[in-house]
Design a protein around this motif. Structure first.
Motif, mmCIF file in Angstrom:
data_model
loop_
_atom_site.group_PDB
_atom_site.id
_atom_site.type_symbol
_atom_site.label_atom_id
_atom_site.label_comp_id
_atom_site.label_asym_id
_atom_site.label_seq_id
_atom_site.Cartn_x
_atom_site.Cartn_y
_atom_site.Cartn_z
ATOM 1 N N LEU A 1 0.875 -1.018 0.033
ATOM 2 C CA LEU A 1 -0.053 -0.113 -0.020
ATOM 3 C C LEU A 1 0.957 1.437 0.248
ATOM 4 C CD1 LEU A 1 -2.826 1.091 -0.117
ATOM 5 C CD2 LEU A 1 -2.921 1.086 2.459
ATOM 6 N N ILE A 2 1.920 1.210 0.915
ATOM 7 C CA ILE A 2 2.842 2.230 0.933
ATOM 8 C C ILE A 2 3.557 2.709 -0.320
ATOM 9 C CG2 ILE A 2 5.129 3.285 1.801
ATOM 10 C CD1 ILE A 2 2.738 3.389 3.751
ATOM 11 N N ASN A 3 3.960 1.615 -1.074
ATOM 12 C CA ASN A 3 4.353 1.629 -2.209
ATOM 13 C C ASN A 3 3.509 2.322 -3.679
ATOM 14 O OD1 ASN A 3 7.119 0.989 -1.520
ATOM 15 N ND2 ASN A 3 6.799 -1.321 -1.888
ATOM 16 N N GLU A 4 2.431 1.733 -3.405
ATOM 17 C CA GLU A 4 1.412 2.054 -4.494
ATOM 18 C C GLU A 4 1.302 3.495 -4.193
ATOM 19 O OE1 GLU A 4 -1.986 -0.253 -4.048
ATOM 20 O OE2 GLU A 4 -1.237 -2.067 -4.389
ATOM 21 N N LYS A 5 0.847 4.066 -2.835
ATOM 22 C CA LYS A 5 0.901 5.533 -2.629
ATOM 23 C C LYS A 5 2.121 6.468 -3.099
ATOM 24 C CE LYS A 5 -1.909 9.075 -1.276
ATOM 25 N NZ LYS A 5 -3.098 9.121 -1.832
ATOM 26 N N ALA A 6 3.106 5.713 -3.069
ATOM 27 C CA ALA A 6 4.295 6.538 -3.490
ATOM 28 C C ALA A 6 4.415 6.739 -5.174
ATOM 29 C CB ALA A 6 5.589 5.960 -2.881
ATOM 30 N N GLU A 19 10.989 10.274 -3.664
ATOM 31 C CA GLU A 19 10.889 11.431 -2.684
ATOM 32 C C GLU A 19 9.598 11.175 -1.880
ATOM 33 O OE1 GLU A 19 12.853 15.197 -4.865
ATOM 34 O OE2 GLU A 19 10.924 14.195 -5.619
ATOM 35 N N ALA A 20 8.441 10.865 -2.473
ATOM 36 C CA ALA A 20 7.122 10.504 -1.880
ATOM 37 C C ALA A 20 7.457 9.420 -0.364
ATOM 38 C CB ALA A 20 6.276 10.222 -2.473
ATOM 39 N N ALA A 21 8.111 8.445 -0.980
ATOM 40 C CA ALA A 21 8.418 7.412 -0.249
ATOM 41 C C ALA A 21 9.175 7.539 1.060
ATOM 42 C CB ALA A 21 9.288 5.977 -0.804
ATOM 43 N N GLN A 22 10.080 8.733 0.762
ATOM 44 C CA GLN A 22 10.942 9.424 1.956
ATOM 45 C C GLN A 22 10.035 10.296 2.933
ATOM 46 O OE1 GLN A 22 13.888 11.233 -0.528
ATOM 47 N NE2 GLN A 22 15.382 9.602 -0.732
ATOM 48 N N ALA A 25 7.929 7.738 4.897
ATOM 49 C CA ALA A 25 8.858 7.086 5.875
ATOM 50 C C ALA A 25 8.897 8.028 7.252
ATOM 51 C CB ALA A 25 10.168 7.093 5.444
ATOM 52 N N GLU A 26 8.966 9.492 7.038
ATOM 53 C CA GLU A 26 9.107 10.441 8.134
ATOM 54 C C GLU A 26 7.689 10.243 8.846
ATOM 55 O OE1 GLU A 26 11.133 12.472 9.138
ATOM 56 O OE2 GLU A 26 12.975 11.958 7.616
ATOM 57 N N LEU A 27 6.506 10.126 8.155
ATOM 58 C CA LEU A 27 5.268 9.986 8.865
ATOM 59 C C LEU A 27 5.417 8.838 9.598
ATOM 60 C CD1 LEU A 27 2.866 11.052 6.043
ATOM 61 C CD2 LEU A 27 3.440 12.245 7.987
ATOM 62 N N ALA A 28 5.658 7.677 9.158
ATOM 63 C CA ALA A 28 6.092 6.459 9.896
ATOM 64 C C ALA A 28 6.549 6.475 10.934
ATOM 65 C CB ALA A 28 6.134 5.363 9.039
ATOM 66 N N LYS A 29 7.861 7.138 10.913
ATOM 67 C CA LYS A 29 8.603 7.345 12.017
ATOM 68 C C LYS A 29 8.152 8.258 13.176
ATOM 69 C CE LYS A 29 12.294 9.145 9.871
ATOM 70 N NZ LYS A 29 13.644 9.559 9.664
ATOM 71 N N ILE A 41 -0.060 11.988 3.247
ATOM 72 C CA ILE A 41 0.975 12.509 2.461
ATOM 73 C C ILE A 41 0.702 13.430 1.269
ATOM 74 C CG2 ILE A 41 0.728 10.380 0.842
ATOM 75 C CD1 ILE A 41 3.938 12.314 2.156
ATOM 76 N N THR A 42 -0.391 13.354 0.637
ATOM 77 C CA THR A 42 -0.640 14.138 -0.570
ATOM 78 C C THR A 42 -1.074 15.651 -0.302
ATOM 79 O OG1 THR A 42 -1.696 12.171 -1.696
ATOM 80 C CG2 THR A 42 -2.416 14.377 -2.378
ATOM 81 N N PRO A 43 -1.788 16.015 0.705
ATOM 82 C CA PRO A 43 -1.737 17.179 1.332
ATOM 83 C C PRO A 43 -0.461 17.801 1.809
ATOM 84 C CG PRO A 43 -2.977 15.826 2.841
ATOM 85 C CD PRO A 43 -2.477 15.131 1.748
#
Length: 206
Positions: A1-6, A19-22, A25-29, A41-43
């Motif tokens: 799901l994360i990769n698809e969103k990225a 860059e989106a994945a990075q 990753a900050e949000l997950a941390k 992530i989108t907004p």
């Protein structure tokens, strides 16, 4: 799901999927779960693009606001809209806003202020020429001084026809406090006594 969103973000925004994945990753941390990450992530990417600011730093600033004001991840658009409007309508940019909120965010939330009100006051301090960290610290000092009654401050308030209830940020918005004080004939010296020497002159002009 994360990769698809990225990949989706990479196709529909100015950022790449990497860059989106990075950013995610900050949000997950920060402790957000997968659903919260993909919702946020989108907004955040839009805010980074609109303010020409790095995604990683933009993400950290938005997450900090979530934590400070107890805002849910599915309400990320609220934070993004507040920050975007502040950068459009004041001298704040994302760098200075980030610095200011490090000092102002927790204090504002502690005294029951909303994100919107806190950012509005910080923006007002910034428009007076105070850079990000100074805007935040002047806000913090103003609040800190107003919640510390002294004999001299009480005498000043009596001369101004005010009570402590009228200037106590614990029971009302800081903007209301400023309106109450601004309706008097307060002098610069009195303002510095009430708000502190560094913050007094700035608070007087808000």
């Amino acid at each position: 799901l994360i990769n698809e969103k990225a990949r989706e973000v990479g196709k529909t925004t100015h950022l790449s999927a990497v860059e989106a994945a990075q950013g995610m990753a900050e949000l997950a941390k920060a402790g957000l779960n997968t659903g919260e990450v993909t919702a946020s992530i989108t907004p955040i990417v839009r805010l980074a693009g609109a303010t020409n600011h790095g995604l990683a730093e933009t993400t950290k600033t938005v997450v900090a606001a979530m934590k400070q004001f107890g805002i849910a991840a599915n309400d990320t658009n609220r934070i993004v809209n507040v920050f975007a409007e502040a950068t459009r309508s004041s001298l704040l940019d994302m760098s200075s806003l980030t610095e200011a909120m490090k000092y102002a965010g927790t204090v504002g939330a502690t005294f029951g202020m909303s994100l919107e009100e806190t950012v509005a006051v910080v923006a007002a301090f910034r428009d007076m020429g105070l850079e990000g960290s100074l805007a935040g610290t002047n806000f913090r000092m103003s609040i800190a001084n107003l919640v510390k009654p002294t004999k001299k401050k009480t005498e000043i308030l009596e001369k101004l026809g005010l009570t402590w209830d009228a200037v106590n940020p614990k029971g009302q918005s800081f903007l209301t406090v400023l309106e109450n004080i601004g309706a008097t004939d307060i002098t610069p010296d009195q303002a510095m006594e009430l708000f502190g020497k560094r913050a007094g002159t700035q608070a007087l002009t808000l």
